[in-house]
Scaffold this motif. Structure first.
Motif, mmCIF file in Angstrom:
data_model
loop_
_atom_site.group_PDB
_atom_site.id
_atom_site.type_symbol
_atom_site.label_atom_id
_atom_site.label_comp_id
_atom_site.label_asym_id
_atom_site.label_seq_id
_atom_site.Cartn_x
_atom_site.Cartn_y
_atom_site.Cartn_z
ATOM 1 N N MET A 84 0.837 -1.211 0.000
ATOM 2 C CA MET A 84 0.000 0.000 0.000
ATOM 3 C C MET A 84 0.870 1.258 0.000
ATOM 4 S SD MET A 84 -3.094 -0.344 2.728
ATOM 5 C CE MET A 84 -4.435 -1.507 2.589
ATOM 6 N N PHE A 85 1.824 1.283 0.940
ATOM 7 C CA PHE A 85 2.677 2.464 1.068
ATOM 8 C C PHE A 85 3.519 2.670 -0.181
ATOM 9 C CE2 PHE A 85 6.633 4.588 2.437
ATOM 10 C CZ PHE A 85 6.086 5.752 2.959
ATOM 11 N N ARG A 86 4.085 1.586 -0.711
ATOM 12 C CA ARG A 86 4.908 1.682 -1.916
ATOM 13 C C ARG A 86 4.087 2.212 -3.095
ATOM 14 N NH1 ARG A 86 9.309 -1.207 -4.238
ATOM 15 N NH2 ARG A 86 9.579 -0.368 -6.338
ATOM 16 N N TYR A 107 1.690 -5.701 8.178
ATOM 17 C CA TYR A 107 2.546 -4.773 7.439
ATOM 18 C C TYR A 107 3.197 -5.469 6.238
ATOM 19 C CZ TYR A 107 2.529 -1.322 11.321
ATOM 20 O OH TYR A 107 2.177 -0.395 12.274
ATOM 21 N N GLY A 108 3.313 -6.801 6.299
ATOM 22 C CA GLY A 108 4.023 -7.522 5.246
ATOM 23 C C GLY A 108 5.526 -7.446 5.376
ATOM 24 N N LEU A 109 6.013 -7.041 6.547
ATOM 25 C CA LEU A 109 7.446 -6.834 6.780
ATOM 26 C C LEU A 109 7.947 -7.574 8.018
ATOM 27 C CD1 LEU A 109 7.443 -2.945 6.234
ATOM 28 C CD2 LEU A 109 8.260 -4.671 4.600
ATOM 29 N N TYR A 110 7.086 -8.348 8.647
ATOM 30 C CA TYR A 110 7.414 -8.975 9.931
ATOM 31 C C TYR A 110 7.922 -10.393 9.722
ATOM 32 C CZ TYR A 110 6.790 -10.597 14.769
ATOM 33 O OH TYR A 110 6.979 -11.096 16.038
ATOM 34 N N ASP A 111 9.097 -10.673 10.245
ATOM 35 C CA ASP A 111 9.697 -12.010 10.164
ATOM 36 C C ASP A 111 9.094 -12.876 11.264
ATOM 37 O OD1 ASP A 111 11.449 -14.273 10.572
ATOM 38 O OD2 ASP A 111 12.947 -13.233 9.380
ATOM 39 N N LEU A 112 8.298 -13.873 10.864
ATOM 40 C CA LEU A 112 7.563 -14.688 11.831
ATOM 41 C C LEU A 112 8.492 -15.459 12.747
ATOM 42 C CD1 LEU A 112 4.564 -15.392 12.492
ATOM 43 C CD2 LEU A 112 4.852 -17.401 11.031
ATOM 44 N N ASP A 113 9.542 -16.048 12.207
ATOM 45 C CA ASP A 113 10.460 -16.844 13.022
ATOM 46 C C ASP A 113 11.429 -15.957 13.808
ATOM 47 O OD1 ASP A 113 9.327 -19.238 12.089
ATOM 48 O OD2 ASP A 113 10.626 -19.231 10.318
ATOM 49 N N GLY A 114 11.857 -14.851 13.211
ATOM 50 C CA GLY A 114 12.769 -13.939 13.891
ATOM 51 C C GLY A 114 12.086 -13.006 14.861
ATOM 52 N N CYS A 168 12.073 -5.175 4.018
ATOM 53 C CA CYS A 168 12.075 -3.710 3.913
ATOM 54 C C CYS A 168 12.778 -3.264 2.640
ATOM 55 C CB CYS A 168 12.749 -3.095 5.133
ATOM 56 S SG CYS A 168 11.770 -3.155 6.665
ATOM 57 N N ALA A 169 13.878 -3.935 2.304
ATOM 58 C CA ALA A 169 14.616 -3.590 1.089
ATOM 59 C C ALA A 169 13.806 -3.912 -0.162
ATOM 60 C CB ALA A 169 15.954 -4.330 1.070
ATOM 61 N N VAL A 170 13.085 -5.029 -0.154
ATOM 62 C CA VAL A 170 12.266 -5.399 -1.311
ATOM 63 C C VAL A 170 11.239 -4.319 -1.618
ATOM 64 C CG1 VAL A 170 10.497 -7.009 -2.129
ATOM 65 C CG2 VAL A 170 12.580 -7.885 -1.059
ATOM 66 N N TRP A 171 10.612 -3.799 -0.561
ATOM 67 C CA TRP A 171 9.557 -2.805 -0.752
ATOM 68 C C TRP A 171 10.093 -1.369 -0.750
ATOM 69 C CZ3 TRP A 171 5.340 -4.654 -2.677
ATOM 70 C CH2 TRP A 171 4.902 -5.932 -2.334
ATOM 71 N N GLY A 172 11.379 -1.198 -0.513
ATOM 72 C CA GLY A 172 11.948 0.143 -0.497
ATOM 73 C C GLY A 172 11.473 0.980 0.670
ATOM 74 N N SER A 212 13.268 2.540 9.787
ATOM 75 C CA SER A 212 13.113 3.672 10.703
ATOM 76 C C SER A 212 11.692 4.222 10.688
ATOM 77 C CB SER A 212 14.102 4.782 10.355
ATOM 78 O OG SER A 212 13.812 5.324 9.080
ATOM 79 N N LEU A 213 10.900 3.869 9.656
ATOM 80 C CA LEU A 213 9.509 4.305 9.578
ATOM 81 C C LEU A 213 8.571 3.442 10.407
ATOM 82 C CD1 LEU A 213 9.171 4.945 5.719
ATOM 83 C CD2 LEU A 213 9.563 6.639 7.504
#
Length: 477
Positions: A136-138, A176-183, A191-195, A199-200
């Motif tokens: 969404m944000f991208r 968010y689509g950015l959360y590592d389930l195992d980590g 975060c890099a994939v979506w740019g 820090s946001l």
């Protein structure tokens, strides 16, 4: 219960803020709600103003009454997910992009090839599409200026407005689509994939962790300053917690603007075909398998309005028809796509087999059967790897015995009703409750719909439905 200490459960829903005041002994003292508007001026648009949420929150809390609010000892939060809120400093942009907004769907589909989808599912447990916060944000980023300093989900914004703390919980972070389930934290790779800079993003904290209610906000709401406010959890998780606790073997079905189908497992069991969401539950080591039908409540209201009926007439009319709706089949993909078991943004609703002999009662029944056939698809998938021992239903359908019976016959399983109108708000209150009440949950109704002789008929109708509409799904790809 007038002078009992109470825990407030607040659910920032899709169309209203719902508040429940629960005594520390587990009884419901009061419930209120206050609605807010939705903007749909553009194709695919579904936006809300966070300022309207806060106005509705203040109205809903004050409606509880001074005798209730002055005895509040904690606040639990939950809310719609995923809905994107962008902050410039401490101020939200006036347009929050809700989970109903479909404008990023086509772009996300073109951006995500199968290898990316699999990588993201392996990492997040989520079958990512254009309705998660990162895409969404991208997609919408060019419409924001460069002043965006934080992105939040709706519930996380509410927590920030109440406490001044930028925090989320694992179940909400999953959206968010950015959360590592195992980590158990944000993934720098995603975060890099979506740019998107990490820090946001807010800090990830346990669902039951709390911060103090700000003095100025407490004064406006008529609540004690410094009142503990939990970080909370996603609305699906809160509802399931209220309806079934953390028990495995129970599928919770919650009908609101969408329909949420969810169970709990003591292990992170991913699906090889990416058909369900795997989300962190409120407790470490417990996970929810979730499947969402996008527009069942919204389309229910649409059909009521289309036929000029008052709310609830669909269920009454459907009961006057018969199993199979005299040959009608209704695929309820009315949101401009579907998730559930199908995950196809191109699906559209279809009413198949219509003749001049059919009545509005048949259309009503075909619609309800279509929704319940999609629920059946989801429950069958969950049952492939885990035994389903009971089904609990919340929402408007739980108030109609004929609709409950239809679901029991279609699922081939007993269905118990959970009658309180806001299980998510109750789950949020339970999460915020002192330890003595923490394990309590609201009981389901003693009346249970048991499969009848129509079960065999519905097996045949369901197979005909599945044979019809996967073909449509394939043609839409």
């Amino acid at each position: 219960m007038k002078n009992d200490n109470v825990i407030l459960g607040i659910d920032l829903g899709t169309s209203a803020v719902k508040c429940v005041a629960m005594s520390t002994s587990g009884g419901i003292v009061a419930t209120t709600e206050a609605a807010f508007p939705l903007t749909r001026d553009l194709p695919g648009q579904a936006e809300q103003n966070p300022a309207d949420w806060l106005t509705a929150l203040e109205l809903a809390v004050t409606r509880l009454g001074r005798d209730v609010t002055m005895n509040a000892v904690a606040i639990g939060l939950t809310g719609q997910l995923p809905t994107l809120v962008c902050l410039e400093g401490a101020k939200p942009l006036p347009s929050a992009i809700t989970w109903m907004d479909s404008r990023a769907d086509a772009w996300a589909s073109s951006f995500l090839d199968d290898s990316k989808r699999q990588m993201m599912y392996d990492r997040t447990g989520m079958p990512i599409d254009g309705r998660y916060l990162a895409p969404m944000f991208r997609y919408h980023r060019e419409t924001f200026d460069n002043g965006v300093g934080t992105i939040l989900s709706a519930k996380d914004f509410l927590h920030f407005a109440l406490t001044g703390e930028l925090a989320t919980d694992p179940s909400t972070a999953a959206g968010y689509g950015l959360y590592d389930l195992d980590g158990a934290n944000w993934s720098q790779e995603l975060c890099a994939v979506w740019g998107i800079s990490s820090s946001l993003l807010p800090t990830v904290r346990p669902s039951a962790s709390a911060s103090g209610l700000r003095e100025a906000v407490a004064a406006r709401l008529g609540l004690p300053s410094g009142l503990p406010v939990t970080v909370g959890c996603a609305d699906s998780v809160a509802s399931a917690y209220a309806m079934a606790g953390l028990d495995s073997g129970t599928v919770c079905i919650t009908s609101g603007s969408s329909t949420i189908i969810m169970d709990s497992l003591p292990k992170p069991l991913r699906d090889s075909q990416r058909r369900y969401l795997l989300t962190p539950h409120i407790a470490d080591g417990v996970f929810g398998r979730e499947m969402d039908l996008l527009s069942t409540g919204t389309s229910y209201r649409w059909l009521n309005d289309l036929l000029g009926w008052e709310n609830g007439r669909i269920d009454i009319a459907a009961a006057r028809s018969q199993a199979g709706a005299n040959g009608l089949l209704f695929s309820p993909y009315l949101a401009g796509g579907e998730q559930g078991a199908l995950w196809n943004p191109n699906l559209r609703g279809v009413l198949h087999g219509l003749t001049v002999q059919h009545s509005s009662d048949d259309i009503a029944r075909a619609y309800l059967e279509g929704v319940q056939f999609e629920i059946r698809r989801c429950v069958d998938i969950l049952a492939e790897d885990s035994k389903i021992e009971r089904v609990v239903l919340a929402g408007h359908a739980a108030s109609h015995s004929a609709t409950m019976q239809m679901l029991a016959d279609i699922l081939g399983r007993p269905v118990a009703a959970y009658h309180h109108r806001s299980p998510a708000a109750i789950g949020a209150a339970l999460l915020a409750a002192p330890s003595a009440a923490h394990s309590k949950q609201m009981p389901t109704d003693k009346a249970v719909a048991v499969p009848s002789q129509l079960r065999a008929d519905y097996e045949k109708i369901y197979r005909r439905y599945c044979a019809m509409f996967p073909a449509i799904a394939e043609a839409a790809d």
